[in-house]
Scaffold this motif. Structure first.
Motif, PDB file in Angstrom:
ATOM      1  N   TRP A  72     -14.782  -0.447   4.646  1.00 17.78           N
ATOM      2  CA  TRP A  72     -14.691  -1.868   4.934  1.00 17.78           C
ATOM      3  C   TRP A  72     -14.208  -2.659   3.719  1.00 17.78           C
ATOM      4  N   CYS A  73     -13.449  -1.979   2.860  1.00 19.91           N
ATOM      5  CA  CYS A  73     -12.794  -2.626   1.722  1.00 19.91           C
ATOM      6  C   CYS A  73     -11.276  -2.460   1.862  1.00 19.91           C
ATOM      7  N   TYR A  74     -10.534  -3.450   1.418  1.00 16.10           N
ATOM      8  CA  TYR A  74      -9.090  -3.449   1.599  1.00 16.10           C
ATOM      9  C   TYR A  74      -8.425  -3.759   0.262  1.00 16.10           C
ATOM     10  N   ARG A  75      -7.599  -2.819  -0.202  1.00 15.74           N
ATOM     11  CA  ARG A  75      -6.920  -3.020  -1.475  1.00 15.74           C
ATOM     12  C   ARG A  75      -5.921  -4.164  -1.349  1.00 15.74           C
ATOM     13  N   LEU A  76      -5.950  -5.058  -2.329  1.00 11.35           N
ATOM     14  CA  LEU A  76      -5.027  -6.181  -2.337  1.00 11.35           C
ATOM     15  C   LEU A  76      -3.742  -5.796  -3.055  1.00 11.35           C
ATOM     16  N   PRO A  77      -2.597  -6.107  -2.471  1.00  8.42           N
ATOM     17  CA  PRO A  77      -1.339  -5.904  -3.196  1.00  8.42           C
ATOM     18  C   PRO A  77      -1.359  -6.684  -4.506  1.00  8.42           C
ATOM     19  N   GLU A  78      -0.607  -6.219  -5.469  1.00  3.58           N
ATOM     20  CA  GLU A  78      -0.620  -6.829  -6.796  1.00  3.58           C
ATOM     21  C   GLU A  78      -0.313  -8.313  -6.746  1.00  3.58           C
ATOM     22  N   GLU A  79       0.566  -8.716  -5.808  1.00  2.00           N
ATOM     23  CA  GLU A  79       0.998 -10.121  -5.784  1.00  2.00           C
ATOM     24  C   GLU A  79      -0.033 -11.056  -5.171  1.00  2.00           C
ATOM     25  N   LEU A 130      -9.086 -14.032   3.125  1.00  2.00           N
ATOM     26  CA  LEU A 130      -8.803 -13.121   4.235  1.00  2.00           C
ATOM     27  C   LEU A 130      -9.935 -13.105   5.263  1.00  2.00           C
ATOM     28  N   GLU A 131     -11.155 -13.434   4.839  1.00  2.00           N
ATOM     29  CA  GLU A 131     -12.270 -13.443   5.796  1.00  2.00           C
ATOM     30  C   GLU A 131     -12.114 -14.585   6.804  1.00  2.00           C
ATOM     31  N   PRO A 132     -12.020 -15.859   6.380  1.00  2.00           N
ATOM     32  CA  PRO A 132     -11.775 -16.902   7.392  1.00  2.00           C
ATOM     33  C   PRO A 132     -10.410 -16.778   8.056  1.00  2.00           C
ATOM     34  N   LEU A 133      -9.429 -16.235   7.354  1.00  2.00           N
ATOM     35  CA  LEU A 133      -8.134 -15.996   7.982  1.00  2.00           C
ATOM     36  C   LEU A 133      -8.276 -15.007   9.125  1.00  2.00           C
ATOM     37  N   GLY A 134      -9.213 -14.071   8.995  1.00  2.00           N
ATOM     38  CA  GLY A 134      -9.472 -13.117  10.074  1.00  2.00           C
ATOM     39  C   GLY A 134      -9.911 -13.810  11.351  1.00  2.00           C
ATOM     40  N   ASN A 169     -10.616  -5.907  13.363  1.00  2.00           N
ATOM     41  CA  ASN A 169      -9.320  -5.261  13.120  1.00  2.00           C
ATOM     42  C   ASN A 169      -8.238  -6.261  12.690  1.00  2.00           C
ATOM     43  N   THR A 170      -8.577  -7.121  11.719  1.00  2.00           N
ATOM     44  CA  THR A 170      -7.630  -8.164  11.330  1.00  2.00           C
ATOM     45  C   THR A 170      -7.117  -8.040   9.896  1.00  2.00           C
ATOM     46  N   TYR A 171      -7.838  -7.363   9.010  1.00  2.00           N
ATOM     47  CA  TYR A 171      -7.533  -7.472   7.587  1.00  2.00           C
ATOM     48  C   TYR A 171      -6.134  -6.976   7.226  1.00  2.00           C
ATOM     49  N   ALA A 172      -5.735  -5.831   7.745  1.00  2.00           N
ATOM     50  CA  ALA A 172      -4.425  -5.287   7.383  1.00  2.00           C
ATOM     51  C   ALA A 172      -3.310  -6.233   7.815  1.00  2.00           C
ATOM     52  N   GLU A 173      -3.412  -6.763   9.031  1.00  2.00           N
ATOM     53  CA  GLU A 173      -2.375  -7.680   9.517  1.00  2.00           C
ATOM     54  C   GLU A 173      -2.437  -9.005   8.763  1.00  2.00           C
ATOM     55  N   SER A 174      -3.642  -9.440   8.414  1.00  2.00           N
ATOM     56  CA  SER A 174      -3.784 -10.695   7.671  1.00  2.00           C
ATOM     57  C   SER A 174      -3.107 -10.605   6.304  1.00  2.00           C
ATOM     58  N   GLU A 227      -0.464  -8.900   5.619  1.00  2.00           N
ATOM     59  CA  GLU A 227       0.971  -9.053   5.862  1.00  2.00           C
ATOM     60  C   GLU A 227       1.328 -10.512   6.162  1.00  2.00           C
ATOM     61  N   VAL A 228       0.457 -11.218   6.886  1.00  2.00           N
ATOM     62  CA  VAL A 228       0.694 -12.633   7.173  1.00  2.00           C
ATOM     63  C   VAL A 228       0.697 -13.442   5.882  1.00  2.00           C
ATOM     64  N   VAL A 229      -0.237 -13.136   4.975  1.00  2.00           N
ATOM     65  CA  VAL A 229      -0.279 -13.849   3.699  1.00  2.00           C
ATOM     66  C   VAL A 229       1.000 -13.598   2.901  1.00  2.00           C
ATOM     67  N   LYS A 230       1.470 -12.361   2.902  1.00  2.00           N
ATOM     68  CA  LYS A 230       2.708 -12.052   2.181  1.00  2.00           C
ATOM     69  C   LYS A 230       3.889 -12.815   2.775  1.00  2.00           C
ATOM     70  N   GLU A 231       3.906 -12.946   4.103  1.00  2.00           N
ATOM     71  CA  GLU A 231       4.965 -13.732   4.745  1.00  2.00           C
ATOM     72  C   GLU A 231       4.844 -15.206   4.365  1.00  2.00           C
ATOM     73  N   ALA A 232       3.613 -15.707   4.324  1.00  2.00           N
ATOM     74  CA  ALA A 232       3.398 -17.108   3.963  1.00  2.00           C
ATOM     75  C   ALA A 232       3.843 -17.383   2.535  1.00  2.00           C
ATOM     76  N   MET A 233       3.720 -16.398   1.660  1.00  2.00           N
ATOM     77  CA  MET A 233       4.171 -16.581   0.279  1.00  2.00           C
ATOM     78  C   MET A 233       5.675 -16.810   0.210  1.00  2.00           C
ATOM     79  N   GLN A 234       6.403 -16.282   1.187  1.00  2.00           N
ATOM     80  CA  GLN A 234       7.851 -16.431   1.210  1.00  2.00           C
ATOM     81  C   GLN A 234       8.296 -17.702   1.940  1.00  2.00           C
TER      82      GLN A 234
END
Length: 382
Positions: free
Chosen positions: A139-146, A155-159, A314-319, A321-328
């Motif tokens: 139940w832990c999710y590695r964060l990308p470096e960025e 990511l919790e409320p984003l879930g 089942n939201t963290y992995a997709e969340s 990716e959504v955050v990475k898209e929002a950064m762009q």
């Protein structure tokens, strides 16, 4: 070998104390995590202010906090996919994984769920306002470096927003209405924009939050809900109907495909039923008044589906990716963090700020974050 850590512990109404705890080495399937960033949410504030959350009573001293990220400091012997120094986001609800709901993938409504900082299960599952915790690696999710640790905590409320989107079955190029411009409502609006909504309207009584939503790209349009109250239920329903009609007349809005109600306030739920088109959906995201008077005939006769949303699954992995898209493409989700406090000693100040809509300088309060810095002084009654 155990390590002594400090924890912020709630003993009663607004009675926070820093106390020492012995933290054992992580179990084979666990990570030991230095908690770095914890956002405060409404349930935390209810426990702090009332020593209860609705019908859930606190029955023993409880560490609050569940919107968290941190850094791995030790790895259990059977864990191979993490290493010390990894930045991780924490999913803090642990389901039984054996019941029918869990096997369906709907583990968020597992009746035996243990959720950090909640008084529902007993003994309580202690929250994340501690210097370090042990948590199952699953139940832990590695964060990308960025991605920052602040984003990891979001990511919790984003879930919640992501889960609401999934359950809404939002059609392509939808027009979406969100009642409530708090942190969850704004995250909902952001997710719907990123997932292809043609138009996102946010409605709230707070003009400052609405201005923030539009200026920072969380929504296309806004509507300030007037502070009107009727003398009886019939008059209140008429006001809700008028509110829905006024929103529908906003420039270019037309029919609303999905309404997301993120306040729990009866007048907004009522307006949510009236606002959505025939065959549309009203999503109940906000946890508000447990008993409400609703115009159900207005929903049933138009086949408006009323759908509940509870936490997430089942939201963290997709969340991520959504955050990475929002950064762009925007919006910048980190702008939701408006106030920050350093160390567990400042937790009372953080909770007091989280209960406000503006600070003493008139700045908008959206998300309050506590940075847990190791070295807190034990024995303090805060």
């Amino acid at each position: 070998m155990s390590t002594q850590i400090q924890a912020s512990v709630l003993h009663g109404v607004k009675d926070l104390r820093i106390e020492p705890r012995d933290l054992p080495a992580p179990a084979p399937d666990e990570l030991q995590i230095r908690v770095a960033s914890t956002g405060l949410c409404g349930s935390d504030l209810h426990y702090y202010s009332h020593f209860r959350n609705g019908d859930i009573l606190v029955r023993e001293p409880l560490s609050l906090g569940h919107e968290s990220s941190g850094v791995v400091t030790a790895v259990g012997s059977s864990v191979s996919n993490f290493q010390t120094g990894d930045k991780v986001a924490l999913e803090v609800g642990l389901p039984c994984e054996q019941c029918t709901r869990c096997k369906e993938g709907r583990y968020n409504i597992c009746k035996d769920m243990k959720f950090r900082s909640s008084g529902k299960s007993f003994p309580h599952f202690q929250g994340t306002l501690q210097e370090r915790i042990n948590h199952p690696a699953k139940w832990c999710y590695r964060l990308p470096e960025e991605l920052s640790l602040d984003v990891g905590a979001l990511l919790e409320p984003l879930g919640v927003a992501m889960h609401a989107f999934k359950r809404s079955q939002m059609p392509k190029d939808a027009t979406v209405l969100v009642f409530g411009a708090g942190a969850v409502g704004l995250l909902c609006a952001a997710v719907f924009k990123l997932k292809g909504a043609k138009k996102v309207i946010v409605a709230d009584i707070n003009a400052g939050r609405l201005d923030f939503a539009v200026k920072n790209g969380f929504a296309h349009q806004s509507y300030t809900v007037p502070m009107r109250r009727g003398k009886d239920i019939d008059e209140n329903l008429e006001i809700a109907k008028e509110t829905a009609a006024e929103i529908g007349k906003l420039d270019g809005v037309g029919e609303i495909d999905v309404t997301f109600e993120c306040t729990g306030v009866p007048s907004c739920v009522q307006a949510g039923i009236y606002s959505v088109r025939s065959g549309g959906r009203l999503m109940l995201v906000g946890m508000g008044h447990p008993i409400q008077t609703l115009p159900l005939a207005a929903a049933a006769l138009r086949e408006v589906d009323i759908v509940g949303v509870f936490r997430y699954a089942n939201t963290y992995a997709e969340s991520i990716e959504v955050v990475k898209e929002a950064m762009q493409s925007g919006p910048d989700l980190t702008k939701l963090v408006t106030h920050r406090y350093k160390g567990l000693e400042d937790a009372p100040k953080a909770f007091e700020m989280a209960g406000k809509t503006k600070d003493e300088d008139g700045k908008l309060v959206l998300k309050v974050v506590i940075d847990s810095i190791e070295g807190a002084k034990s024995g303090s009654r805060l």
